[in-house]
Enzyme design. Structure first.
Site, mmCIF file in Angstrom:
data_model
loop_
_atom_site.group_PDB
_atom_site.id
_atom_site.type_symbol
_atom_site.label_atom_id
_atom_site.label_comp_id
_atom_site.label_asym_id
_atom_site.label_seq_id
_atom_site.Cartn_x
_atom_site.Cartn_y
_atom_site.Cartn_z
ATOM 1 N N ASP A 158 0.150 41.429 47.566
ATOM 2 C CA ASP A 158 -0.924 42.126 46.851
ATOM 3 C C ASP A 158 -2.214 42.172 47.662
ATOM 4 O OD1 ASP A 158 1.055 42.066 45.000
ATOM 5 O OD2 ASP A 158 0.056 40.693 43.622
ATOM 6 N N ASP A 177 8.517 38.839 48.646
ATOM 7 C CA ASP A 177 7.468 38.451 49.620
ATOM 8 C C ASP A 177 7.464 36.954 49.895
ATOM 9 O OD1 ASP A 177 6.231 37.859 47.140
ATOM 10 O OD2 ASP A 177 4.294 38.757 47.687
ATOM 11 N N GLU A 233 -6.102 32.349 45.828
ATOM 12 C CA GLU A 233 -5.300 32.507 44.600
ATOM 13 C C GLU A 233 -4.313 31.341 44.438
ATOM 14 O OE1 GLU A 233 -4.686 36.190 43.091
ATOM 15 O OE2 GLU A 233 -3.232 35.500 41.621
ATOM 16 N N ALA A 275 -2.063 44.179 34.626
ATOM 17 C CA ALA A 275 -0.999 45.153 34.372
ATOM 18 C C ALA A 275 -0.080 45.314 35.576
ATOM 19 C CB ALA A 275 -1.606 46.497 33.976
ATOM 20 N N SER A 309 -19.457 41.383 35.222
ATOM 21 C CA SER A 309 -18.430 42.412 35.354
ATOM 22 C C SER A 309 -18.508 43.354 34.170
ATOM 23 C CB SER A 309 -17.060 41.735 35.386
ATOM 24 O OG SER A 309 -16.067 42.664 35.058
#
Ligand code: GLA
Length: 362
Positions: free
Chosen positions: A155, A21, A143, A106, A52
Protein backbone atom coordinates in the site's frame (compact mmCIF):
# COMPACT_ATOMS: atom_id res chain seq x y z
CA UNK A 1 -0.12 34.48 8.13
CA UNK A 2 2.48 31.71 8.08
CA UNK A 3 3.25 30.08 4.76
CA UNK A 4 1.28 26.98 3.87
CA UNK A 5 2.70 24.02 1.97
CA UNK A 6 0.49 21.48 0.24
CA UNK A 7 1.14 17.81 -0.42
CA UNK A 8 -0.79 14.89 -1.87
CA UNK A 9 -0.50 11.10 -1.75
CA UNK A 10 -2.92 8.76 -3.55
CA UNK A 11 -4.83 5.69 -2.42
CA UNK A 12 -4.62 2.52 -4.49
CA UNK A 13 -6.72 -0.29 -5.86
CA UNK A 14 -5.03 -3.64 -6.18
CA UNK A 15 -5.98 -5.31 -9.48
CA UNK A 16 -4.71 -8.74 -8.46
CA UNK A 17 -2.27 -10.25 -5.93
CA UNK A 18 -3.74 -10.04 -2.45
CA UNK A 19 -2.03 -11.43 0.63
CA UNK A 20 1.08 -12.09 -1.42
CA UNK A 21 3.13 -9.04 -0.38
CA UNK A 22 4.14 -10.33 3.07
CA UNK A 23 4.91 -13.71 1.50
CA UNK A 24 7.57 -12.23 -0.79
CA UNK A 25 5.26 -12.33 -3.80
CA UNK A 26 4.00 -10.14 -6.62
CA UNK A 27 1.25 -7.51 -6.53
CA UNK A 28 -0.36 -5.32 -9.21
CA UNK A 29 -1.79 -2.15 -7.68
CA UNK A 30 -2.84 1.08 -9.41
CA UNK A 31 -2.67 4.45 -7.69
CA UNK A 32 -5.99 6.29 -7.67
CA UNK A 33 -6.74 9.92 -8.34
CA UNK A 34 -8.45 9.87 -4.93
CA UNK A 35 -6.12 10.32 -1.97
CA UNK A 36 -5.08 12.47 0.99
CA UNK A 37 -4.09 16.14 0.87
CA UNK A 38 -2.01 17.69 3.63
CA UNK A 39 -1.59 21.38 4.33
CA UNK A 40 1.37 22.10 6.55
CA UNK A 41 1.87 25.48 8.19
CA UNK A 42 4.25 26.78 10.81
CA UNK A 43 3.04 27.74 14.28
CA UNK A 44 4.47 30.33 16.62
CA UNK A 45 4.78 27.84 19.48
CA UNK A 46 6.35 24.43 19.93
CA UNK A 47 3.24 22.27 19.61
CA UNK A 48 2.02 20.20 16.70
CA UNK A 49 -1.64 20.24 15.86
CA UNK A 50 -3.42 17.59 13.79
CA UNK A 51 -6.83 18.11 12.26
CA UNK A 52 -8.81 16.45 9.52
CA UNK A 53 -11.94 17.20 7.54
CA UNK A 54 -12.92 13.55 7.98
CA UNK A 55 -12.51 13.25 11.73
CA UNK A 56 -14.08 15.04 14.67
CA UNK A 57 -11.11 15.05 17.02
CA UNK A 58 -8.29 17.58 16.63
CA UNK A 59 -5.06 17.18 18.56
CA UNK A 60 -2.56 19.66 19.95
CA UNK A 61 0.42 17.69 21.00
CA UNK A 62 3.71 18.50 22.73
CA UNK A 63 6.89 16.56 22.11
CA UNK A 64 6.50 13.97 24.88
CA UNK A 65 3.03 12.85 23.75
CA UNK A 66 4.20 12.54 20.16
CA UNK A 67 6.19 9.38 20.73
CA UNK A 68 3.31 7.23 21.99
CA UNK A 69 0.21 5.97 20.16
CA UNK A 70 -3.21 7.53 20.81
CA UNK A 71 -5.21 4.61 19.34
CA UNK A 72 -6.88 6.66 16.62
CA UNK A 73 -6.21 8.19 13.20
CA UNK A 74 -3.53 10.58 14.50
CA UNK A 75 -1.25 7.55 14.99
CA UNK A 76 -0.66 7.44 11.21
CA UNK A 77 1.08 10.83 11.06
CA UNK A 78 2.61 10.40 14.52
CA UNK A 79 4.15 7.06 13.53
CA UNK A 80 5.80 8.72 10.53
CA UNK A 81 7.00 11.66 12.64
CA UNK A 82 8.60 9.13 14.99
CA UNK A 83 10.38 7.50 12.04
CA UNK A 84 11.96 10.87 11.21
CA UNK A 85 12.75 11.52 14.90
CA UNK A 86 14.51 8.14 15.11
CA UNK A 87 16.74 9.38 12.30
CA UNK A 88 17.54 12.63 14.07
CA UNK A 89 14.90 14.92 12.50
CA UNK A 90 12.62 16.75 14.96
CA UNK A 91 9.70 18.88 13.81
CA UNK A 92 7.86 21.05 16.28
CA UNK A 93 5.55 23.94 15.78
CA UNK A 94 3.54 22.81 12.77
CA UNK A 95 -0.15 22.52 11.97
CA UNK A 96 -1.01 19.41 9.98
CA UNK A 97 -4.38 19.63 8.28
CA UNK A 98 -5.55 16.56 6.35
CA UNK A 99 -8.29 16.44 3.75
CA UNK A 100 -9.16 13.54 1.54
CA UNK A 101 -11.65 12.04 -0.86
CA UNK A 102 -10.88 8.37 -0.24
CA UNK A 103 -13.50 6.36 1.60
CA UNK A 104 -11.97 5.54 5.01
CA UNK A 105 -11.27 1.90 5.89
CA UNK A 106 -12.57 0.66 2.53
CA UNK A 107 -9.46 -1.25 1.39
CA UNK A 108 -8.28 1.62 -0.83
CA UNK A 109 -5.31 2.44 1.41
CA UNK A 110 -6.59 5.55 3.14
CA UNK A 111 -4.14 4.91 6.00
CA UNK A 112 -1.13 4.39 3.73
CA UNK A 113 -1.98 7.63 1.91
CA UNK A 114 -2.03 9.55 5.23
CA UNK A 115 1.34 8.03 6.12
CA UNK A 116 2.85 8.77 2.71
CA UNK A 117 1.56 12.35 2.51
CA UNK A 118 3.07 12.97 5.97
CA UNK A 119 6.33 11.38 4.84
CA UNK A 120 6.44 13.57 1.68
CA UNK A 121 5.79 16.70 3.75
CA UNK A 122 8.41 15.96 6.40
CA UNK A 123 10.91 15.01 3.72
CA UNK A 124 10.41 18.45 2.15
CA UNK A 125 11.23 19.99 5.56
CA UNK A 126 14.28 17.69 5.73
CA UNK A 127 15.61 19.05 2.39
CA UNK A 128 14.54 15.84 0.61
CA UNK A 129 17.15 13.83 2.42
CA UNK A 130 15.27 10.54 1.92
CA UNK A 131 14.49 8.71 -1.34
CA UNK A 132 10.91 7.68 -2.14
CA UNK A 133 11.79 4.07 -1.35
CA UNK A 134 13.15 5.06 2.05
CA UNK A 135 9.95 7.01 2.75
CA UNK A 136 7.85 3.99 1.73
CA UNK A 137 9.79 1.77 4.13
CA UNK A 138 9.51 4.33 6.93
CA UNK A 139 5.73 4.55 6.40
CA UNK A 140 5.35 0.77 6.44
CA UNK A 141 7.49 0.56 9.57
CA UNK A 142 5.33 3.25 11.21
CA UNK A 143 2.23 1.17 10.51
CA UNK A 144 3.84 -2.07 11.75
CA UNK A 145 5.49 -0.70 14.86
CA UNK A 146 3.56 2.36 15.92
CA UNK A 147 0.02 1.62 14.71
CA UNK A 148 0.41 -2.12 15.33
CA UNK A 149 -0.92 -3.40 11.98
CA UNK A 150 1.51 -5.96 10.60
CA UNK A 151 0.92 -5.01 6.93
CA UNK A 152 3.16 -5.74 3.95
CA UNK A 153 4.69 -3.05 1.75
CA UNK A 154 2.18 -2.90 -1.14
CA UNK A 155 0.00 0.00 0.00
CA UNK A 156 2.74 2.45 0.93
CA UNK A 157 4.68 1.49 -2.22
CA UNK A 158 1.68 2.07 -4.49
CA UNK A 159 0.98 5.39 -2.82
CA UNK A 160 4.62 6.47 -3.12
CA UNK A 161 5.36 5.22 -6.64
CA UNK A 162 1.94 5.44 -8.34
CA UNK A 163 1.96 6.74 -11.92
CA UNK A 164 -1.01 7.92 -13.91
CA UNK A 165 -2.34 5.38 -16.44
CA UNK A 166 -0.07 2.58 -15.19
CA UNK A 167 -0.26 -0.41 -12.87
CA UNK A 168 2.81 -1.22 -10.78
CA UNK A 169 4.06 -4.80 -11.06
CA UNK A 170 5.98 -5.04 -7.80
CA UNK A 171 8.06 -7.94 -6.56
CA UNK A 172 7.71 -7.54 -2.79
CA UNK A 173 10.76 -9.69 -2.13
CA UNK A 174 13.32 -7.73 -4.19
CA UNK A 175 11.30 -4.50 -4.44
CA UNK A 176 12.02 -4.49 -8.18
CA UNK A 177 9.09 -2.98 -10.02
CA UNK A 178 7.87 -2.17 -13.49
CA UNK A 179 5.18 0.19 -14.67
CA UNK A 180 2.70 -1.61 -16.92
CA UNK A 181 0.62 0.72 -19.13
CA UNK A 182 -3.14 0.36 -18.70
CA UNK A 183 -4.06 0.39 -22.38
CA UNK A 184 -7.64 -0.63 -21.74
CA UNK A 185 -9.22 0.16 -25.07
CA UNK A 186 -12.88 0.66 -24.20
CA UNK A 187 -12.64 -1.18 -20.88
CA UNK A 188 -12.34 0.21 -17.34
CA UNK A 189 -11.67 -0.96 -13.82
CA UNK A 190 -14.61 0.05 -11.66
CA UNK A 191 -14.50 -0.02 -7.86
CA UNK A 192 -17.59 -0.91 -5.80
CA UNK A 193 -17.57 -0.06 -2.11
CA UNK A 194 -19.64 -2.49 -0.04
CA UNK A 195 -19.55 -0.02 2.89
CA UNK A 196 -19.28 -3.09 5.09
CA UNK A 197 -17.24 -2.05 8.13
CA UNK A 198 -14.13 -4.14 8.39
CA UNK A 199 -14.45 -5.13 12.06
CA UNK A 200 -11.74 -7.56 13.10
CA UNK A 201 -9.52 -7.01 10.12
CA UNK A 202 -6.27 -6.46 12.06
CA UNK A 203 -6.46 -9.62 14.16
CA UNK A 204 -7.67 -11.81 11.28
CA UNK A 205 -4.93 -10.34 9.08
CA UNK A 206 -2.22 -11.08 11.63
CA UNK A 207 -3.62 -14.58 12.06
CA UNK A 208 -3.35 -15.22 8.29
CA UNK A 209 0.26 -14.09 8.44
CA UNK A 210 0.97 -16.58 11.22
CA UNK A 211 -0.65 -19.40 9.26
CA UNK A 212 1.57 -18.59 6.28
CA UNK A 213 4.62 -18.61 8.55
CA UNK A 214 3.59 -22.00 9.84
CA UNK A 215 3.37 -23.32 6.26
CA UNK A 216 6.77 -21.81 5.51
CA UNK A 217 8.38 -23.51 8.52
CA UNK A 218 7.03 -26.90 7.50
CA UNK A 219 8.29 -26.49 3.92
CA UNK A 220 11.69 -25.18 5.09
CA UNK A 221 12.44 -28.65 6.43
CA UNK A 222 12.59 -29.73 2.79
CA UNK A 223 13.85 -26.67 0.86
CA UNK A 224 15.89 -23.61 1.87
CA UNK A 225 13.27 -20.96 1.00
CA UNK A 226 12.72 -17.62 2.74
CA UNK A 227 9.21 -16.95 1.42
CA UNK A 228 6.27 -19.07 0.30
CA UNK A 229 6.18 -17.29 -3.05
CA UNK A 230 9.58 -18.70 -3.99
CA UNK A 231 7.72 -21.91 -4.86
CA UNK A 232 5.51 -22.46 -7.88
CA UNK A 233 2.34 -24.55 -7.65
CA UNK A 234 3.95 -27.67 -8.99
CA UNK A 235 6.77 -27.52 -6.44
CA UNK A 236 4.33 -26.73 -3.66
CA UNK A 237 2.11 -29.69 -4.48
CA UNK A 238 5.06 -32.03 -4.67
CA UNK A 239 6.65 -30.81 -1.42
CA UNK A 240 3.46 -30.50 0.61
CA UNK A 241 2.50 -34.09 -0.26
CA UNK A 242 5.78 -35.22 1.33
CA UNK A 243 4.88 -33.59 4.66
CA UNK A 244 1.10 -33.78 4.43
CA UNK A 245 0.83 -35.15 7.98
CA UNK A 246 2.23 -31.85 9.31
CA UNK A 247 -0.20 -29.60 7.46
CA UNK A 248 -3.62 -28.79 8.91
CA UNK A 249 -6.25 -28.32 6.22
CA UNK A 250 -6.39 -24.58 7.03
CA UNK A 251 -2.64 -24.00 6.77
CA UNK A 252 -2.48 -25.97 3.53
CA UNK A 253 -5.22 -23.82 1.99
CA UNK A 254 -3.55 -20.57 3.15
CA UNK A 255 -0.32 -21.60 1.43
CA UNK A 256 -2.17 -22.75 -1.67
CA UNK A 257 -3.86 -19.37 -2.02
CA UNK A 258 -0.61 -17.50 -1.59
CA UNK A 259 1.32 -19.51 -4.15
CA UNK A 260 -1.48 -19.77 -6.71
CA UNK A 261 -2.22 -16.04 -6.38
CA UNK A 262 1.42 -15.26 -7.05
CA UNK A 263 1.26 -17.30 -10.26
CA UNK A 264 -1.93 -15.49 -11.26
CA UNK A 265 -0.21 -12.13 -10.88
CA UNK A 266 2.62 -13.27 -13.16
CA UNK A 267 0.08 -14.31 -15.79
CA UNK A 268 -1.97 -11.16 -15.30
CA UNK A 269 1.06 -8.93 -15.97
CA UNK A 270 1.71 -10.82 -19.21
CA UNK A 271 -1.97 -10.56 -20.20
CA UNK A 272 -1.95 -6.82 -19.57
CA UNK A 273 1.17 -6.41 -21.68
CA UNK A 274 -0.38 -8.50 -24.50
CA UNK A 275 -3.73 -6.70 -24.18
CA UNK A 276 -5.39 -10.05 -23.47
CA UNK A 277 -7.98 -8.63 -21.14
CA UNK A 278 -10.29 -11.62 -21.44
CA UNK A 279 -7.65 -13.73 -19.75
CA UNK A 280 -6.94 -10.96 -17.26
CA UNK A 281 -10.61 -11.05 -16.28
CA UNK A 282 -10.54 -14.83 -15.82
CA UNK A 283 -7.56 -14.47 -13.51
CA UNK A 284 -9.46 -11.89 -11.46
CA UNK A 285 -12.36 -14.35 -11.07
CA UNK A 286 -10.01 -17.15 -10.02
CA UNK A 287 -8.31 -14.82 -7.55
CA UNK A 288 -11.62 -14.04 -5.89
CA UNK A 289 -12.51 -17.72 -5.57
CA UNK A 290 -9.15 -18.42 -3.95
CA UNK A 291 -9.44 -15.50 -1.51
CA UNK A 292 -12.96 -16.66 -0.62
CA UNK A 293 -12.39 -20.41 -0.33
CA UNK A 294 -8.71 -20.93 0.52
CA UNK A 295 -7.79 -17.73 2.30
CA UNK A 296 -11.28 -17.06 3.74
CA UNK A 297 -11.03 -13.27 3.76
CA UNK A 298 -14.17 -12.48 1.76
CA UNK A 299 -17.62 -11.92 3.26
CA UNK A 300 -21.23 -12.25 1.99
CA UNK A 301 -21.35 -8.60 0.88
CA UNK A 302 -18.19 -8.86 -1.24
CA UNK A 303 -19.23 -12.25 -2.64
CA UNK A 304 -22.58 -10.80 -3.68
CA UNK A 305 -21.00 -7.83 -5.45
CA UNK A 306 -18.52 -10.07 -7.23
CA UNK A 307 -21.00 -12.77 -8.27
CA UNK A 308 -23.49 -10.21 -9.56
CA UNK A 309 -20.73 -8.51 -11.53
CA UNK A 310 -19.44 -11.74 -13.00
CA UNK A 311 -22.91 -12.40 -14.49
CA UNK A 312 -23.33 -8.89 -15.85
CA UNK A 313 -23.10 -8.29 -19.59
CA UNK A 314 -19.84 -6.55 -20.51
CA UNK A 315 -17.93 -7.68 -17.40
CA UNK A 316 -14.68 -9.56 -18.00
CA UNK A 317 -13.78 -10.23 -14.38
CA UNK A 318 -14.40 -9.17 -10.80
CA UNK A 319 -12.80 -9.73 -7.39
CA UNK A 320 -12.50 -8.35 -3.89
CA UNK A 321 -9.48 -6.12 -3.44
CA UNK A 322 -7.15 -5.53 -0.48
CA UNK A 323 -7.18 -7.24 2.89
CA UNK A 324 -10.85 -8.32 2.72
CA UNK A 325 -13.64 -8.79 5.33
CA UNK A 326 -15.43 -5.80 3.76
CA UNK A 327 -14.26 -2.84 1.74
CA UNK A 328 -14.29 -2.86 -2.06
CA UNK A 329 -14.41 -5.00 -5.17
CA UNK A 330 -12.76 -4.22 -8.51
CA UNK A 331 -14.44 -5.11 -11.79
CA UNK A 332 -13.13 -5.04 -15.35
CA UNK A 333 -16.01 -3.89 -17.54
CA UNK A 334 -16.82 -2.38 -20.93
CA UNK A 335 -16.90 1.40 -20.58
CA UNK A 336 -20.35 1.75 -22.13
CA UNK A 337 -21.88 -0.63 -19.58
CA UNK A 338 -20.61 1.10 -16.43
CA UNK A 339 -23.58 3.36 -15.79
CA UNK A 340 -26.18 0.59 -15.99
CA UNK A 341 -23.92 -1.75 -14.00
CA UNK A 342 -23.54 0.64 -11.06
CA UNK A 343 -27.24 1.46 -11.07
CA UNK A 344 -28.51 -2.13 -11.21
CA UNK A 345 -25.92 -3.58 -8.87
CA UNK A 346 -26.54 -0.74 -6.42
CA UNK A 347 -30.27 -1.50 -6.36
CA UNK A 348 -29.77 -5.25 -5.95
CA UNK A 349 -27.21 -4.71 -3.18
CA UNK A 350 -29.42 -2.34 -1.27
CA UNK A 351 -32.34 -4.74 -1.53
CA UNK A 352 -30.28 -7.60 -0.14
CA UNK A 353 -28.15 -5.88 2.51
CA UNK A 354 -29.99 -2.61 3.20
CA UNK A 355 -26.81 -0.64 2.49
CA UNK A 356 -26.04 1.80 -0.29
CA UNK A 357 -23.16 0.71 -2.44
CA UNK A 358 -20.87 3.35 -3.91
CA UNK A 359 -19.17 3.02 -7.29
CA UNK A 360 -15.96 4.79 -8.42
CA UNK A 361 -14.12 4.85 -11.66
CA UNK A 362 -10.46 4.00 -11.13
C1 GLA B 1 -3.61 -4.70 3.30
C2 GLA B 1 -2.12 -4.58 3.66
C3 GLA B 1 -1.25 -4.93 2.44
C4 GLA B 1 -1.65 -6.24 1.81
C5 GLA B 1 -3.16 -6.31 1.57
C6 GLA B 1 -3.62 -7.65 1.09
O1 GLA B 1 -3.97 -3.72 2.38
O2 GLA B 1 -1.83 -3.28 4.09
O3 GLA B 1 0.11 -4.93 2.85
O4 GLA B 1 -1.20 -7.33 2.57
O5 GLA B 1 -3.88 -5.99 2.76
O6 GLA B 1 -3.10 -7.91 -0.15
Amino acid sequence: MNTEHNFFAPGRVNLIGDHTDYNGGLVLPVALSMGTYLTLSERDDNLCSFSSDNEQADFEIGETEMSKPHDCWVDYPLGVIKEFADRGYHFHGYNFHFRGNLPIGAALSSSASIEMVTAFALNALADNHFSTLELVKMAQHAENDFVGMNCGIMDQFASGFGKDGHAIALDCNTLNYEYVPLALDGLRFVICNSKKKRGLVDSAYNQRRQECEEALHILQQLVPIQHLCQLNMEQFQELSSQVSDQFSDTVLRRARHTISENERVKEAVQSLRKHDMTHFGQLMNASHASLRDDYEVSCPELDFLVEYAQQFEGVLGSRMTGAGFGGCTVTLIAENKIERFIEELGKAYEKKFGMEMEGYDS
